[in-house]
Design a protein around this motif. Sequence first.
Motif, PDB file in Angstrom:
ATOM      1  N   VAL A  73       8.250  44.351  29.546  1.00  0.00           N
ATOM      2  CA  VAL A  73       9.213  45.556  29.736  1.00  0.00           C
ATOM      3  C   VAL A  73      10.499  44.958  28.530  1.00  0.00           C
ATOM      4  O   VAL A  73      10.427  43.861  28.921  1.00  0.00           O
ATOM      5  CB  VAL A  73       9.979  45.375  30.868  1.00  0.00           C
ATOM      6  N   VAL A  74      10.236  45.600  27.194  1.00  0.00           N
ATOM      7  CA  VAL A  74      11.620  45.370  26.537  1.00  0.00           C
ATOM      8  C   VAL A  74      12.992  45.907  26.949  1.00  0.00           C
ATOM      9  O   VAL A  74      13.149  46.904  27.219  1.00  0.00           O
ATOM     10  CB  VAL A  74      10.756  45.947  24.768  1.00  0.00           C
ATOM     11  N   ALA A  75      14.109  45.188  26.834  1.00  0.00           N
ATOM     12  CA  ALA A  75      15.370  44.954  26.563  1.00  0.00           C
ATOM     13  C   ALA A  75      15.918  44.114  25.470  1.00  0.00           C
ATOM     14  O   ALA A  75      15.614  43.788  25.040  1.00  0.00           O
ATOM     15  CB  ALA A  75      16.003  44.984  28.058  1.00  0.00           C
ATOM     16  N   GLN A  76      17.100  45.698  25.326  1.00  0.00           N
ATOM     17  CA  GLN A  76      18.156  44.258  24.694  1.00  0.00           C
ATOM     18  C   GLN A  76      19.270  44.732  25.018  1.00  0.00           C
ATOM     19  O   GLN A  76      19.748  45.852  25.324  1.00  0.00           O
ATOM     20  CB  GLN A  76      17.752  45.732  23.505  1.00  0.00           C
ATOM     21  N   ASN A  77      20.557  43.455  25.008  1.00  0.00           N
ATOM     22  CA  ASN A  77      21.502  43.454  25.452  1.00  0.00           C
ATOM     23  C   ASN A  77      22.308  44.814  24.846  1.00  0.00           C
ATOM     24  O   ASN A  77      22.680  45.170  23.625  1.00  0.00           O
ATOM     25  CB  ASN A  77      22.535  42.418  25.290  1.00  0.00           C
ATOM     26  N   TYR A  78      23.383  45.933  26.083  1.00  0.00           N
ATOM     27  CA  TYR A  78      24.283  46.285  25.464  1.00  0.00           C
ATOM     28  C   TYR A  78      24.985  47.117  26.111  1.00  0.00           C
ATOM     29  O   TYR A  78      24.456  46.703  27.375  1.00  0.00           O
ATOM     30  CB  TYR A  78      24.082  47.710  24.772  1.00  0.00           C
ATOM     31  N   LEU A  79      25.934  47.745  26.119  1.00  0.00           N
ATOM     32  CA  LEU A  79      27.358  47.696  27.152  1.00  0.00           C
ATOM     33  C   LEU A  79      26.263  48.892  27.928  1.00  0.00           C
ATOM     34  O   LEU A  79      25.902  50.135  27.751  1.00  0.00           O
ATOM     35  CB  LEU A  79      27.936  49.040  26.936  1.00  0.00           C
ATOM     36  N   GLY A  80      26.145  49.168  29.620  1.00  0.00           N
ATOM     37  CA  GLY A  80      25.334  49.387  30.102  1.00  0.00           C
ATOM     38  C   GLY A  80      23.640  48.756  29.990  1.00  0.00           C
ATOM     39  O   GLY A  80      22.595  49.818  30.947  1.00  0.00           O
ATOM     40  N   SER A  81      23.099  47.962  29.505  1.00  0.00           N
ATOM     41  CA  SER A  81      22.231  47.685  29.721  1.00  0.00           C
ATOM     42  C   SER A  81      21.161  47.346  31.310  1.00  0.00           C
ATOM     43  O   SER A  81      20.262  46.809  31.227  1.00  0.00           O
ATOM     44  CB  SER A  81      21.160  46.829  27.892  1.00  0.00           C
ATOM     45  N   ILE A  82      22.390  46.322  31.434  1.00  0.00           N
ATOM     46  CA  ILE A  82      22.151  46.239  32.929  1.00  0.00           C
ATOM     47  C   ILE A  82      21.087  47.543  33.848  1.00  0.00           C
ATOM     48  O   ILE A  82      20.863  47.096  34.573  1.00  0.00           O
ATOM     49  CB  ILE A  82      23.159  45.440  33.550  1.00  0.00           C
ATOM     50  N   ASN A  83      22.330  48.648  33.982  1.00  0.00           N
ATOM     51  CA  ASN A  83      21.378  49.203  35.256  1.00  0.00           C
ATOM     52  C   ASN A  83      20.725  50.016  33.816  1.00  0.00           C
ATOM     53  O   ASN A  83      19.537  50.536  35.353  1.00  0.00           O
ATOM     54  CB  ASN A  83      22.496  50.327  34.591  1.00  0.00           C
ATOM     55  N   HIS A  84      20.011  49.905  33.333  1.00  0.00           N
ATOM     56  CA  HIS A  84      19.271  50.633  32.720  1.00  0.00           C
ATOM     57  C   HIS A  84      18.129  49.528  33.247  1.00  0.00           C
ATOM     58  O   HIS A  84      16.643  49.699  32.742  1.00  0.00           O
ATOM     59  CB  HIS A  84      19.098  50.925  30.966  1.00  0.00           C
ATOM     60  N   CYS A  85      17.933  48.523  32.984  1.00  0.00           N
ATOM     61  CA  CYS A  85      17.333  47.277  33.682  1.00  0.00           C
ATOM     62  C   CYS A  85      16.796  47.652  34.741  1.00  0.00           C
ATOM     63  O   CYS A  85      15.706  47.555  34.855  1.00  0.00           O
ATOM     64  CB  CYS A  85      17.701  46.182  32.727  1.00  0.00           C
ATOM     65  N   LEU A  86      17.789  48.035  35.748  1.00  0.00           N
ATOM     66  CA  LEU A  86      17.474  47.624  36.709  1.00  0.00           C
ATOM     67  C   LEU A  86      16.747  48.762  37.108  1.00  0.00           C
ATOM     68  O   LEU A  86      15.910  48.401  38.309  1.00  0.00           O
ATOM     69  CB  LEU A  86      18.627  47.176  37.501  1.00  0.00           C
TER      70      LEU A  86
END
Length: 213
Positions: free
Chosen positions: A131-144
Amino acid sequence: MNNIFITGIGTGVGKTVAAACVAEALGAQYWKPVQAGLQDTTDTQTVRALLSNPSLVRDELYRLRMPASPHLAARREGITIFEDRIAEQARKLQDPAHPLVVEGAGGLMVPLNGEVFMLDLIKKLEAKVIVVAQNYLGSINHCLLTAMALKQAGIPVVGWIFNGDHHTNEDDVVEWSHYPRITRIPRARKLNRDFVQVQAELMRPHLQTLLTA
């Protein structure tokens, strides 16, 4: 099948660069079966320019002109995307010496047609997921949410690749998801083969350990 699927928590989080680095690290084939949007350089063309062995890059199965969700682009062109056709091509590409790194489009719930989503394709390919992730506002929610969907589907996950500048959110996502961090790919001052080779060398030992765990 010997498949590794690169998905993201959304669009534009760096899947293509991550996929190139993973393919370089493993000496793997790269394949993006569905490309939506042909106006600019495609992801396949980008990866072909970034790998030290561009002959390991495979052509797309579906090439759609419209830069949109695959099901919309396919509908516009009167095409139906069939997951069975993608899976059959994946079987043909199997090579014991070179695993297949498959790049998805967008995130897990991107539709391929009226019934099948990217998550369904991952299951069909019997792939392990990065899983590829990047930090932005709301990214924690999208990650989880991504992690939750993968767990509910029973799909094996290798871990996270984070893109861009470090943020403490990475540590929280790793802890809460219980998926390990593979690596973080920093912003490239110049995105080229040298950059990809350096990142591949850095991630290779940990990635190989996680893949065989």
